[in-house]
Design a protein around this motif. Structure first.
Motif, PDB file in Angstrom:
ATOM      1  N   PRO A  67      37.629 -10.236  46.114  1.00 22.07           N
ATOM      2  CA  PRO A  67      36.185 -10.329  46.395  1.00 22.07           C
ATOM      3  C   PRO A  67      35.592  -9.035  46.935  1.00 22.07           C
ATOM      4  CG  PRO A  67      37.345 -12.260  47.247  1.00 22.07           C
ATOM      5  CD  PRO A  67      38.392 -11.271  46.854  1.00 22.07           C
ATOM      6  N   TYR A  68      36.380  -8.276  47.704  1.00 25.30           N
ATOM      7  CA  TYR A  68      35.892  -7.012  48.252  1.00 25.30           C
ATOM      8  C   TYR A  68      35.767  -5.956  47.147  1.00 25.30           C
ATOM      9  CZ  TYR A  68      36.886  -9.117  52.777  1.00 25.30           C
ATOM     10  OH  TYR A  68      36.902  -9.957  53.860  1.00 25.30           O
ATOM     11  N   VAL A  69      36.761  -5.919  46.264  1.00 27.20           N
ATOM     12  CA  VAL A  69      36.686  -4.993  45.136  1.00 27.20           C
ATOM     13  C   VAL A  69      35.462  -5.312  44.281  1.00 27.20           C
ATOM     14  CG1 VAL A  69      37.840  -4.169  43.050  1.00 27.20           C
ATOM     15  CG2 VAL A  69      39.190  -4.658  45.101  1.00 27.20           C
ATOM     16  N   ARG A  70      35.257  -6.600  44.014  1.00 27.16           N
ATOM     17  CA  ARG A  70      34.112  -6.988  43.187  1.00 27.16           C
ATOM     18  C   ARG A  70      32.783  -6.646  43.868  1.00 27.16           C
ATOM     19  NH1 ARG A  70      33.125 -10.232  38.703  1.00 27.16           N
ATOM     20  NH2 ARG A  70      30.912  -9.957  38.206  1.00 27.16           N
ATOM     21  N   ARG A  71      32.712  -6.809  45.182  1.00 30.85           N
ATOM     22  CA  ARG A  71      31.495  -6.419  45.906  1.00 30.85           C
ATOM     23  C   ARG A  71      31.216  -4.938  45.728  1.00 30.85           C
ATOM     24  NH1 ARG A  71      31.329  -7.344  51.968  1.00 30.85           N
ATOM     25  NH2 ARG A  71      29.379  -6.197  51.661  1.00 30.85           N
ATOM     26  N   CYS A  72      32.256  -4.116  45.849  1.00 24.67           N
ATOM     27  CA  CYS A  72      32.076  -2.681  45.648  1.00 24.67           C
ATOM     28  C   CYS A  72      31.616  -2.384  44.229  1.00 24.67           C
ATOM     29  CB  CYS A  72      33.379  -1.936  45.936  1.00 24.67           C
ATOM     30  SG  CYS A  72      33.864  -1.882  47.678  1.00 24.67           S
ATOM     31  N   GLN A  73      32.253  -3.009  43.257  1.00 24.06           N
ATOM     32  CA  GLN A  73      31.872  -2.788  41.870  1.00 24.06           C
ATOM     33  C   GLN A  73      30.414  -3.166  41.629  1.00 24.06           C
ATOM     34  OE1 GLN A  73      34.775  -5.151  39.754  1.00 24.06           O
ATOM     35  NE2 GLN A  73      36.166  -3.426  39.514  1.00 24.06           N
ATOM     36  N   ASP A  74      30.021  -4.331  42.102  1.00 22.65           N
ATOM     37  CA  ASP A  74      28.651  -4.791  41.870  1.00 22.65           C
ATOM     38  C   ASP A  74      27.632  -3.914  42.592  1.00 22.65           C
ATOM     39  OD1 ASP A  74      29.552  -6.803  40.243  1.00 22.65           O
ATOM     40  OD2 ASP A  74      29.412  -8.384  41.762  1.00 22.65           O
ATOM     41  N   ALA A  75      28.004  -3.406  43.772  1.00 25.69           N
ATOM     42  CA  ALA A  75      27.099  -2.505  44.493  1.00 25.69           C
ATOM     43  C   ALA A  75      26.924  -1.194  43.741  1.00 25.69           C
ATOM     44  CB  ALA A  75      27.630  -2.255  45.900  1.00 25.69           C
ATOM     45  N   PHE A  76      28.013  -0.662  43.187  1.00 30.93           N
ATOM     46  CA  PHE A  76      27.905   0.550  42.381  1.00 30.93           C
ATOM     47  C   PHE A  76      27.061   0.289  41.135  1.00 30.93           C
ATOM     48  CE2 PHE A  76      30.953   2.531  45.073  1.00 30.93           C
ATOM     49  CZ  PHE A  76      30.931   3.897  44.782  1.00 30.93           C
ATOM     50  N   ARG A  77      27.289  -0.844  40.487  1.00 28.93           N
ATOM     51  CA  ARG A  77      26.512  -1.164  39.285  1.00 28.93           C
ATOM     52  C   ARG A  77      25.031  -1.286  39.602  1.00 28.93           C
ATOM     53  NH1 ARG A  77      31.243  -5.421  38.145  1.00 28.93           N
ATOM     54  NH2 ARG A  77      32.572  -4.114  36.803  1.00 28.93           N
ATOM     55  N   ALA A  78      24.731  -1.967  40.687  1.00 29.21           N
ATOM     56  CA  ALA A  78      23.330  -2.163  41.057  1.00 29.21           C
ATOM     57  C   ALA A  78      22.649  -0.841  41.376  1.00 29.21           C
ATOM     58  CB  ALA A  78      23.236  -3.106  42.256  1.00 29.21           C
ATOM     59  N   ALA A  79      23.428   0.115  41.900  1.00 32.26           N
ATOM     60  CA  ALA A  79      22.871   1.421  42.247  1.00 32.26           C
ATOM     61  C   ALA A  79      22.861   2.379  41.058  1.00 32.26           C
ATOM     62  CB  ALA A  79      23.661   2.032  43.395  1.00 32.26           C
ATOM     63  N   GLY A  80      23.386   1.934  39.915  1.00 26.95           N
ATOM     64  CA  GLY A  80      23.431   2.794  38.740  1.00 26.95           C
ATOM     65  C   GLY A  80      24.498   3.862  38.803  1.00 26.95           C
ATOM     66  N   GLU A  81      25.541   3.632  39.624  1.00 28.72           N
ATOM     67  CA  GLU A  81      26.620   4.610  39.764  1.00 28.72           C
ATOM     68  C   GLU A  81      27.832   4.177  38.932  1.00 28.72           C
ATOM     69  OE1 GLU A  81      25.929   7.387  41.264  1.00 28.72           O
ATOM     70  OE2 GLU A  81      24.001   6.646  42.010  1.00 28.72           O
ATOM     71  N   GLU A  82      28.726   5.129  38.687  1.00 25.67           N
ATOM     72  CA  GLU A  82      29.854   4.888  37.795  1.00 25.67           C
ATOM     73  C   GLU A  82      30.912   3.968  38.409  1.00 25.67           C
ATOM     74  OE1 GLU A  82      30.375   5.722  34.683  1.00 25.67           O
ATOM     75  OE2 GLU A  82      28.591   6.983  34.434  1.00 25.67           O
ATOM     76  N   VAL A  83      31.346   2.993  37.615  1.00 22.99           N
ATOM     77  CA  VAL A  83      32.487   2.149  37.948  1.00 22.99           C
ATOM     78  C   VAL A  83      33.575   2.468  36.923  1.00 22.99           C
ATOM     79  CG1 VAL A  83      33.368  -0.213  38.134  1.00 22.99           C
ATOM     80  CG2 VAL A  83      31.048   0.336  38.937  1.00 22.99           C
ATOM     81  N   ILE A  84      34.722   2.922  37.391  1.00 26.76           N
ATOM     82  CA  ILE A  84      35.812   3.364  36.520  1.00 26.76           C
ATOM     83  C   ILE A  84      37.064   2.556  36.836  1.00 26.76           C
ATOM     84  CG2 ILE A  84      37.285   5.318  35.901  1.00 26.76           C
ATOM     85  CD1 ILE A  84      34.927   7.149  36.543  1.00 26.76           C
ATOM     86  N   HIS A  85      37.781   2.180  35.790  1.00 25.66           N
ATOM     87  CA  HIS A  85      38.985   1.367  35.936  1.00 25.66           C
ATOM     88  C   HIS A  85      40.207   2.172  35.519  1.00 25.66           C
ATOM     89  CE1 HIS A  85      36.341  -2.235  36.196  1.00 25.66           C
ATOM     90  NE2 HIS A  85      35.589  -1.525  35.382  1.00 25.66           N
ATOM     91  N   VAL A  86      41.293   2.001  36.262  1.00 26.76           N
ATOM     92  CA  VAL A  86      42.562   2.654  35.971  1.00 26.76           C
ATOM     93  C   VAL A  86      43.618   1.572  35.808  1.00 26.76           C
ATOM     94  CG1 VAL A  86      44.319   4.251  36.828  1.00 26.76           C
ATOM     95  CG2 VAL A  86      41.891   4.694  37.302  1.00 26.76           C
ATOM     96  N   ARG A  87      44.450   1.730  34.802  1.00 25.43           N
ATOM     97  CA  ARG A  87      45.512   0.743  34.582  1.00 25.43           C
ATOM     98  C   ARG A  87      46.772   1.439  34.092  1.00 25.43           C
ATOM     99  NH1 ARG A  87      43.655  -2.090  28.813  1.00 25.43           N
ATOM    100  NH2 ARG A  87      43.825  -0.176  27.581  1.00 25.43           N
ATOM    101  N   VAL A  88      47.887   0.732  34.167  1.00 24.51           N
ATOM    102  CA  VAL A  88      49.132   1.164  33.552  1.00 24.51           C
ATOM    103  C   VAL A  88      49.142   0.640  32.125  1.00 24.51           C
ATOM    104  CG1 VAL A  88      51.642   1.029  33.631  1.00 24.51           C
ATOM    105  CG2 VAL A  88      50.331   1.056  35.765  1.00 24.51           C
ATOM    106  N   ALA A  89      49.352   1.507  31.157  1.00 23.49           N
ATOM    107  CA  ALA A  89      49.461   1.072  29.761  1.00 23.49           C
ATOM    108  C   ALA A  89      50.254   2.124  29.002  1.00 23.49           C
ATOM    109  CB  ALA A  89      48.089   0.874  29.131  1.00 23.49           C
ATOM    110  N   TYR A  90      51.250   1.667  28.246  1.00 25.61           N
ATOM    111  CA  TYR A  90      52.155   2.576  27.555  1.00 25.61           C
ATOM    112  C   TYR A  90      51.822   2.670  26.071  1.00 25.61           C
ATOM    113  CZ  TYR A  90      54.626   1.800  31.885  1.00 25.61           C
ATOM    114  OH  TYR A  90      54.928   1.704  33.212  1.00 25.61           O
TER     115      TYR A  90
END
Length: 226
Positions: A67-90
């Motif tokens: 829920p905290y991660v999602r709050r940060c994401q939604d706050a960045f989205r609402a402010a028009g700032e970049e939300v970037i995702h990192v994952r492990v993928a081979y």
């Protein structure tokens, strides 16, 4: 155990810039089925070993931060700032393209990975054209072109969430700081397999003041005030 280095007491503690419009991006690290869900690859390994209970604290900790991660994401989205995702993928089925300090040899993996292990958890998944960087190393800076992309976009401040605090989060944060980024770690939106590992890593990373430790409330408050 005292993790404070008295060397840092010889200097004024660095101050950190607030979230700056157009120059700040949120990174969410490794919140994918592979390592962040009981049904994912790590969970299946624990089940295959007959020890699913040893990973339960990890799953509980991850569920608590979502829920905290999602709050940060939604706050960045609402402010028009970049939300970037990192994952492990081979690139390969057996992970032979990954560094062996990060990935065990394929012949000792007790269970295979599945395609959906790469998928981000739905609670914190990408939206629209948000960027996803797929890495084969602990630090996203060592196996992707994220540094070049961020610099082209004029990003100078990274706000980091995800897992695990003493692993991929820490190495990515330290690499970012070494490359000249201002780095803020959202302390209640990161976690580890145990609370002790998380707390230890927070102290080590922020002891000298080169990486800031902030809460979700603080980050979201700054974004609301932009």
């Amino acid at each position: 155990m005292n993790l404070h280095d008295p060397f840092y007491d010889l200097f004024p503690r660095p101050s950190f810039a607030s979230v700056a419009p157009g120059k700040t991006a949120l990174l969410t690290i490794d919140l994918q089925y592979l390592d962040a869900h009981a049904d994912g690859w790590i969970g299946r390994i624990a089940t295959e070993a007959g020890k699913p209970e040893i990973m339960q604290e990890r799953w509980d900790n991850i569920n608590a931060i979502l829920p905290y991660v999602r709050r940060c994401q939604d706050a960045f989205r609402a402010a028009g700032e970049e939300v970037i995702h990192v994952r492990v993928a081979y690139r390969t089925d057996d992970g032979r393209d990954a560094g062996k300090a990060f990935m065990p040899d394929a012949d000792i993996e007790p269970v295979p990975r599945e395609g959906w292990d790469d998928d981000l958890l739905p609670e914190v998944a990408e939206q629209g054209d948000e960027m996803i960087f797929s890495k084969t190393s602990a630090s996203v800076f060592n196996s992707t072109d994220i540094d070049k992309v961020l610099k082209r976009m004029g990003i100078t401040h990274l706000v980091i969430t995800g897992i695990v605090t003493e692993g991929c989060v820490e190495l990515s944060a330290r690499d970012a700081a070494d490359r000249g980024y201002t780095v803020s770690l959202v302390n209640d939106a990161c976690t580890s397999s145990t609370k002790e590992l998380h707390d230890n890593a927070l102290v080590r990373m922020t002891d000298g003041g080169f990486i800031a430790s902030r809460t979700t409330d603080e980050i979201c408050g700054e974004l609301e005030n932009l």
